[in-house]
Design a protein around this motif. Structure first.
Motif, mmCIF file in Angstrom:
data_model
loop_
_atom_site.group_PDB
_atom_site.id
_atom_site.type_symbol
_atom_site.label_atom_id
_atom_site.label_comp_id
_atom_site.label_asym_id
_atom_site.label_seq_id
_atom_site.Cartn_x
_atom_site.Cartn_y
_atom_site.Cartn_z
ATOM 1 N N PHE A 272 0.831 -1.211 0.000
ATOM 2 C CA PHE A 272 0.000 0.000 0.000
ATOM 3 C C PHE A 272 0.863 1.257 0.000
ATOM 4 O O PHE A 272 0.572 2.222 -0.717
ATOM 5 N N LYS A 273 1.916 1.263 0.793
ATOM 6 C CA LYS A 273 2.774 2.451 0.840
ATOM 7 C C LYS A 273 3.396 2.737 -0.520
ATOM 8 O O LYS A 273 3.521 3.900 -0.932
ATOM 9 N N ALA A 274 3.763 1.684 -1.231
ATOM 10 C CA ALA A 274 4.334 1.857 -2.564
ATOM 11 C C ALA A 274 3.296 2.415 -3.529
ATOM 12 O O ALA A 274 3.605 3.270 -4.375
ATOM 13 N N ALA A 275 2.063 1.947 -3.413
ATOM 14 C CA ALA A 275 0.995 2.434 -4.303
ATOM 15 C C ALA A 275 0.643 3.882 -3.991
ATOM 16 O O ALA A 275 0.390 4.678 -4.904
ATOM 17 N N TYR A 276 0.633 4.248 -2.703
ATOM 18 C CA TYR A 276 0.281 5.613 -2.307
ATOM 19 C C TYR A 276 1.162 6.660 -2.967
ATOM 20 O O TYR A 276 0.752 7.791 -3.175
ATOM 21 N N GLY A 277 2.367 6.289 -3.304
ATOM 22 C CA GLY A 277 3.283 7.258 -3.878
ATOM 23 C C GLY A 277 3.178 7.436 -5.380
ATOM 24 O O GLY A 277 3.979 8.161 -5.965
ATOM 25 N N THR A 278 2.175 6.812 -5.998
ATOM 26 C CA THR A 278 2.075 6.861 -7.456
ATOM 27 C C THR A 278 0.941 7.781 -7.924
ATOM 28 O O THR A 278 -0.070 7.929 -7.244
ATOM 29 N N ASP A 279 1.125 8.352 -9.104
ATOM 30 C CA ASP A 279 0.075 9.162 -9.713
ATOM 31 C C ASP A 279 -1.137 8.308 -10.070
ATOM 32 O O ASP A 279 -2.277 8.781 -10.032
ATOM 33 N N GLU A 280 -0.875 7.048 -10.415
ATOM 34 C CA GLU A 280 -1.971 6.154 -10.789
ATOM 35 C C GLU A 280 -2.941 5.942 -9.633
ATOM 36 O O GLU A 280 -4.162 5.942 -9.822
#
Length: 322
Positions: A272-280
């Protein structure tokens, strides 16, 4: 040549390390504790679409209707209490069910809250021609006589929408049981009731007001957010900044079974932390009608449990539970 090999090795290491984030989440699953469609489905779709890169493949969505989450929380406290691959969608309504005992013996300490998908926020809404131009105008009248103002929303006494009005009154040490509250079958009917004059104040959600801004029909006196929201709500004050300790974020997120090993839990946190940092991820949350709320891990678990504790106190004060 040696420099080229080193560069190639570093590049390969970067390529390998990125997907290693979730190598041991073998069969990722999101359980939506309801039938297809609605908020739980939406919450799982955000995870399904927003985590695909981090999970290196698709996530299965499973529907598990029954008791607005009761069947799911029971399963994850019996046969799947340590399942390392499954996450379960929940909302603020689920937290309220925990607080008021609607999940039977299972409460906030019987799950491991994992991460948020996003959030909406409560709002205090009146007709554009209302005599209440500010939240202070409204609350001065309510403080003199809580029953003199007709409030309403799309939920019965004890529901999530009712709780918005209750915490507003509690911020001034007023008894929520003394307010005049009209329950409607959904936000659409409540808005119609406000515009039709059968209620004076609607305790709705910020998200559903987007299409009504600028129509000259309704005004938001305050949002029930911790701080001011971005456009198109940036000019609207929060109840908190006006001196009322009243927040109501409508959280959408995920939990896991309470016996899930730390290793498995932390891998999901990292995903989740990795996803939170994306524009997508940011675009997906916005497209699904939510506002960003990126919270995960122990901090998120503690935050959700505090929310349940606060809801329990309000419910007791209102006579909803003993």
């Amino acid at each position: 040549m040696r420099l080229l090999n080193i560069a190639s090795a570093l590049l390969l290491a970067g390529v390998v390390s990125a997907p290693a984030l979730a190598q041991e989440i073998d069969r990722p699953e999101c359980v939506a504790p309801a039938k297809p469609g609605g908020g739980f489905d939406l919450t799982c779709r955000i995870a399904q679409q927003g985590l695909e890169k981090q999970l290196n493949g698709p996530m299965e969505v499973t529907f598990m209707p029954g008791g607005i989450g009761a069947v799911a929380i029971n399963l994850f406290n019996t046969t799947r209490t340590d399942d390392p691959n499954a996450i379960v969608a929940f909302s603020s309504g689920s937290l309220l069910n925990m607080a008021t005992g609607k999940y039977g013996q299972w409460g906030a300490n019987d799950v491991r809250f994992l991460a948020t998908a996003g959030t909406d926020y409560g709002a205090v809404i009146v007709r554009d021609d209302s005599p209440y131009k500010t939240l202070d105008d409204l609350m001065k009248v309510v403080e003199k006589d809580p029953g003199s103002v007709v409030m309403g929303a799309g939920g019965s006494v004890g529901s999530q929408d009712w709780m918005k009005a209750a915490i507003l009154l509690k911020s001034k040490e007023l008894d929520p049981r003394k307010m005049r509250y009209v329950a409607f079958d959904g936000g659409g009917e409540a808005i119609a009731g406000l515009l039709g004059g059968s209620i004076q104040v609607y305790l709705g959600d910020v998200g559903e007001m987007v299409s009504h801004l600028g129509t000259g029909e309704m005004r938001i006196l305050a949002t029930l957010s911790g701080e001011r929201l971005p456009e198109p709500f940036a000019d609207i004050p929060t109840a908190k900044e006006l001196g009322y300790d009243a927040e109501w974020p409508i959280v959408r997120g995920y939990y896991m079974g309470k016996d899930v090993p730390d290793e498995a839990y932390n891998k999901w946190v990292d995903v989740f932390k990795a996803a939170y940092g994306t524009d997508e991820w940011a675009k997906l949350v916005k497209d699904k009608g939510l506002l960003p709320m990126d919270l995960s891990g122990k901090e998120m678990d503690a935050d959700m449990k505090k929310r349940v504790e606060r809801m329990t106190g309000i419910a007791k004060d209102a006579g909803l539970i003993q």
